[in-house]
Structures are given as C-alpha cells and as structure tokens.
Design an enzyme around this catalytic site. Sequence first.
Site, PDB file in Angstrom:
ATOM      1  N   TYR A   9      -2.570  -0.050   9.971  1.00 49.34           N
ATOM      2  CA  TYR A   9      -2.709  -0.655   8.643  1.00 49.34           C
ATOM      3  C   TYR A   9      -1.409  -0.508   7.860  1.00 49.34           C
ATOM      4  O   TYR A   9      -0.903  -1.482   7.271  1.00 49.34           O
ATOM      5  CB  TYR A   9      -3.858   0.014   7.887  1.00 49.34           C
ATOM      6  CG  TYR A   9      -3.908  -0.347   6.424  1.00 49.34           C
ATOM      7  CD1 TYR A   9      -4.319  -1.611   6.011  1.00 49.34           C
ATOM      8  CD2 TYR A   9      -3.528   0.582   5.455  1.00 49.34           C
ATOM      9  CE1 TYR A   9      -4.347  -1.947   4.665  1.00 49.34           C
ATOM     10  CE2 TYR A   9      -3.564   0.255   4.107  1.00 49.34           C
ATOM     11  CZ  TYR A   9      -3.972  -1.004   3.721  1.00 49.34           C
ATOM     12  OH  TYR A   9      -4.003  -1.333   2.384  1.00 49.34           O
ATOM     13  N   SER A  27       0.825  -1.207   0.000  1.00 47.92           N
ATOM     14  CA  SER A  27       0.000   0.000   0.000  1.00 47.92           C
ATOM     15  C   SER A  27       0.857   1.253   0.000  1.00 47.92           C
ATOM     16  O   SER A  27       1.961   1.274   0.566  1.00 47.92           O
ATOM     17  CB  SER A  27      -0.901   0.004   1.241  1.00 47.92           C
ATOM     18  OG  SER A  27      -1.531   1.256   1.424  1.00 47.92           O
TER      19      SER A  27
END
Length: 326
Positions: free
Chosen positions: A154, A129
Amino acid sequence: MAILLTGAAGFIGYHVAGALLARGEQVVGIDNLNSYYDVRLKQARLERLADRPKFDFHPLDVSDRVGMEALVAANPDITDIVHLAAQAGVRHSMVDPYAYVTSNVMGHLVMLETARHLRGLRHFVYASSSSVYGANRALPFAEADRVDTPLSLYAATKRADELMSYSYAHLYGVPQTGLRFFTVYGPWGRPDMAYFSFARAIMAGEPITVYDEGRLRRDFTYIDDIVAGVVGCLDRPPTGGPPHRVLNIGNNRSEAVATLIELLESALGRRAILRHAPRPLADVTETCASVDAIGELAGFAPTTPLSVGIPRFAAWFLGWQGDKVT
C-alpha cells in the site's frame, strides 16, 4: 465550474463533498462502491448527499479509462479534481495486492491522464499517505525526509502516485498537490480502521486485538481538521515549475493506541476485552506529522485532540448502530 471528486462515497470523500457543497460548489462525484467494507455505509453517506442540488453522482471506477473519458466529455465545466479514491488498508495489501495496483497505480494514472486533457484545469489534489515514510525513525515526519523504505505494498503504491504526479507536472504542467494523510478518524468513518473496529467489538463484548501491548503510536487526525486542510489546499494551486508539491496533513501529535482504547471505553461506557499480539511486519511503530508547510500555505492548524474527537465519534457510532456494520 465543477469539481470532480473521486471516492465520493468514502469516509474522507463524503466529508469533503459536504464541505464543498456547503460553500456552493458544483460537485461531480464518482465511486466504484466496492465491497472492501460494508457497502451499506457507503450508500448511507451517498444518501445524505443525494438531495443536494449541486451533487451529481456516477458509479464509476477510476481505473476505467473509457468511463472516465465519457464522464469528462459530458462535464466540460470541470476545473478542479480532488482524487481521493483508492484501495485503502495497509494489512489488506498483503491479502489482495492486485487490487492495490489496479486502483492506486492504474487508477492514479487514469486520473492524471484525465487531468492533463482537461481544458482550463486549475488544480489536481490527490491523496497520498503517511505510510510512505515507512521505516523512517526521525519524528515528526517531514516532507523532506527520504521515503524509499515502504513497509507495505500500500505504501509503495502511494509513493508511486507521488512520483507519477511529479512527472506529469514536469512534462505537462499539471498543477498538483499530494496530501499525506495521517490516521484520519471521526463520524462516518471506515469500519476497517482500529478505532471503529474496536468500538464495534467493545459494544459486542468481543475481544480486540492489541499489537505490541498498545504501545504503537499514531498521529490521529479528526475528520473536520482534515477537510479544512483539503479545501484550503484546493484553493491554493501551486505555481512555478514543476507545479507539484507534497504536504503532510495530520494532527502533529502522536498518541498511543492504549490511550485510544481508554477513550473509547470511557465514551462507550464499557470495558474492552484485550487480546495481545506482536506487531505485524507492515505496521510502523509510530507516526507523527510535521504540519509546518501546510500551515504556512493554507493556515492549517488542527484543533481537535483525540480526547475530543473520540467522544464525537462514539456519539455518532451509538446512534448509527455501527456494531452491525461489517
């Protein structure tokens, strides 16, 4: 030969599955169909894949070691893995952190163990990501930048995935490519993402929460461009040692959230009701991807600007009645 695709009922997974099936690949798809967002949307995606003769779906969680071992034993012809399953959502990682460690860390480890025990594995492609860039300020983000300041759990789990993958490439020679996705959007997207939730609220006449007066900027990347990059990288496994690389996959263009809202208003034919709020601590101010490396490797060249992609999403959304999806 077959390709194991995790997160097959997810947004990106569904589109990647369609592209692989369209070129004649055998796809073994898995997904745990969790309730992070409306399962009906995931099931609808699967229904569109179910009638494809080379698609074989199994409801399975990537963190299930025993289940993964059984799946691989029953499918000895797997030669490639595209690992897209993960617990997504930057802000939700502040609400349910354990889900992120279970899915993104343990799940990634299970998939690495699965990969290293496969005979004849050609390539393991996995989702990272843009969030790993954290507090970096230099734009565009480049793969050589430091990524040791994650602003969310995350992001930290995705960086952990990259580090674990490097170690498996070093120790066991597992050929891997990690793809740092930048704000993917488009038809059949995720309802928790801003563009989707904004569209739903606009059509319902409800206010949308806009952080920092809409000045936050994102590298919005259309799903068709993403799929072309994923498949292009899959076809080009790394060589040498350790056989591991990390690549950005984005649009190489930063757009303000305010621009996104204006495009949605135009495409949906309704005005948004704005409710302003401060930027959450887990959110970065701006993202923008350098895509030189993936362009050189796989000829990746995104062709869909936000002004084209949002009307395409809106057309799908209105047909799907996405305002009823939670």
